[in-house]
Design an enzyme around this catalytic site. Structure first.
Site, PDB file in Angstrom:
ATOM      1  N   GLY A 193       9.641  67.659  15.679  1.00 10.06           N
ATOM      2  CA  GLY A 193      10.859  68.410  15.934  1.00 10.06           C
ATOM      3  C   GLY A 193      11.674  67.797  17.054  1.00 10.06           C
ATOM      4  N   GLY A 194      12.886  67.355  16.743  1.00  9.57           N
ATOM      5  CA  GLY A 194      13.753  66.727  17.732  1.00  9.57           C
ATOM      6  C   GLY A 194      14.798  67.669  18.284  1.00  9.57           C
ATOM      7  N   HIS A 216      37.260  64.841  44.420  1.00  3.80           N
ATOM      8  CA  HIS A 216      36.818  63.451  44.268  1.00  3.80           C
ATOM      9  C   HIS A 216      35.936  63.072  45.455  1.00  3.80           C
ATOM     10  CE1 HIS A 216      36.927  59.157  43.427  1.00  3.80           C
ATOM     11  NE2 HIS A 216      37.237  58.966  44.706  1.00  3.80           N
ATOM     12  N   VAL A 270       7.242  65.683   7.727  1.00  6.97           N
ATOM     13  CA  VAL A 270       5.814  65.822   8.001  1.00  6.97           C
ATOM     14  C   VAL A 270       5.151  66.537   6.830  1.00  6.97           C
ATOM     15  CG1 VAL A 270       4.084  66.855   9.519  1.00  6.97           C
ATOM     16  CG2 VAL A 270       6.144  65.802  10.500  1.00  6.97           C
TER      17      VAL A 270
END
Length: 472
Positions: free
Chosen positions: A186-187, A450, A243
């Site tokens: 599972g990704g 910044h 799988v």
């Protein structure tokens, strides 16, 4: 028998937040939790412990991979002490769960420990078994009831979770050793986060994903960028692999899968993490006795007010449809509490952000490019690379980008997709902007400090308004 205005079954982020808001609104409130500690999956075996291990492993990885370039010299071997990391993780968990207990006491919320099950639509039986399996039970009555029982890890039908070699995220958070080879099925978010933890600590990590890309529910550009970066870090990916079998031995797990061409391939590891999603958890609730209906996926059916088929019973969080996110459950908990109090709350599900806490982080809100194309929306896109920022150069976190999608005619922001350092925090700016229906130009005209990572949001907005980013 004790009686309450509201009783909540489940003390996860949805349940305990609902309880607090109910109490704030003057309702006599009770919360029922079957485990000894409050906080549900998120605080005990989910969001909080996983972030603790991600942070610990990040420090270790920085020490061995990046300290030298910062002029920090360490003599001798640098070792990862997994036991200490796990102990620290548990201390973080304990501190957070005790904090929830404090909040319950502060708001005069009655806590019941035990399994809550419906007798009927207004009565709940609470059973607290002792070591013998017997124990005591008591009955309470509530005018309104909120179901917030969450979810559990799901698996594939043919996979047997022995919780020793074939494990879920729960066991992965308390391993006694660093795996030699962790195979992740599972990704998605959970698999990638825990995969990165153990990769940093020295494990070989292989991720098997059925779909053609990782984090498949997010914008495709984020999937591509994150896979590129994690691959560079040493994680191996096998997408479009199905799988077909998982066999556990005493010290090794064999995983068989069909590759992109349908050919069988074999993976061997000492641990296999099954992270194929989660499923609603309603075991023992006896929903039928209260007249509460669930769908074929096990999700409790609710209307726009989050009422179930029994009008005085509500359901929130992972146990209903939608993204399984702690902050979604929290919003729903507040929504239901205010609805019961007669207020008119709202939730915009399009503005619930999603986050992956790998490094770099991934965060998104609103529509993906794929969704806009499918809906036939005329949109424009602005993008800015993190590596062009002075702040990113200073910290060394140069991977990733910010992408803003805006309506081609009105310039209203429709989606924001980020990958980079601290984007889990930066995404809140996008949520605020979209809540007030800001345009890309609105964001572009805002002053951003910044040097900060947030400047990438301004630059992406400038790019979306007419390809006039200042620093690219």
């Amino acid at each position: 028998m004790s009686t309450y205005d509201v009783a909540i079954i489940g003390s996860g982020p949805g349940g305990y937040v609902a309880a607090i808001r109910c109490a704030q609104l003057g309702m006599k409130t009770a919360i029922i939790e079957k485990y000894d500690t409050l906080g549900g999956t998120c605080l005990n075996v989910g969001c909080i412990p996983s972030k603790a291990l991600l942070d610990s492993s990040h420090h270790y990885h920085d020490a061995i991979a990046h300290f030298e370039e910062h002029g920090i010299e360490i003599s001798g071997d640098i070792k990862a002490n997994l036991k200490k990391m796990i102990d620290r993780k548990q201390n973080v968990v304990d501190t957070n769960t005790s904090g929830i207990k404090y909040l319950m006491d502060k708001n005069k919320i009655t806590i019941y420990h035990g399994l809550g099950s419906f007798i009927d639509a207004t009565h709940i039986n609470i059973t607290n078994p002792d070591a013998s399996g017997d124990g005591k039970s008591e009955e309470i009555e509530a005018k309104n009831i909120i179901i917030a029982t969450g979810s559990k890890p799901s698996t594939l039908l043919f996979i047997k979770l022995d919780k020793k070699r074939v494990i879920t995220s729960t066991e992965a958070l308390s391993l006694k050793e660093i795996p030699k080879h962790l195979v992740v099925i599972g990704g998605g978010v959970i698999g990638l986060e825990l995969g990165q933890v153990y990769k940093r600590l020295g494990a070989e990590v292989s991720v098997i994903e059925y779909m053609d890309r990782i984090i498949p529910t997010m914008d495709a550009s984020l999937s591509k960028e994150l896979q590129k970066v994690l691959k560079k870090q040493g994680i191996k990916f096998y997408t479009k692999h199905k799988v077909t079998a998982v066999k556990a031995g005493a010290k090794e797990v064999t995983i068989t899968a069909d590759d992109k061409k349908g050919n069988p391939v074999e993976f061997k590891g000492d641990y296999c993490l099954v992270s194929v999603g989660r499923k609603p958890y309603t075991d023992g609730l006896n929903l039928d006795k209260a007249g509460v209906k669930a769908n074929e996926k096990g999700q409790i059916d609710v209307n726009d007010h989050l009422q179930t088929s029994a009008s005085n019973i509500y359901a929130i969080g992972d146990v209903i449809k939608g993204a399984m996110l702690a902050h979604k459950a929290e919003e729903e908990g507040v929504f239901v509490a205010e609805t019961i109090a007669g207020q008119k709350p709202h939730i915009d599900y399009n503005l619930i952000p999603g986050v992956v806490y790998t490094w770099p982080e991934v965060a998104a809100v609103g529509k993906t490019e794929e969704q806009l194309k499918e809906a036939g929306v005329d949109y424009k896109s602005g993008q800015f690379a993190m590596r062009a920022l002075g702040r990113s150069r200073a910290s060394g976190d140069i991977d990733g980008f910010v992408k803003i999608l805006a309506d081609a005619k009105t310039d209203e922001v429709l989606g924001v997709h980020m990958c980079g350092a601290r984007v889990a925090d930066l995404i809140a700016e996008a949520v605020v902007a979209m809540e007030f229906r800001a345009s890309a130009e609105d964001i572009a005209r805002m002053s951003h400090a910044h040097p900060t990572y947030a400047e990438a949001v301004k630059e992406a907005a400038l790019d979306a308004t007419g390809k006039r980013a200042l620093h690219s």
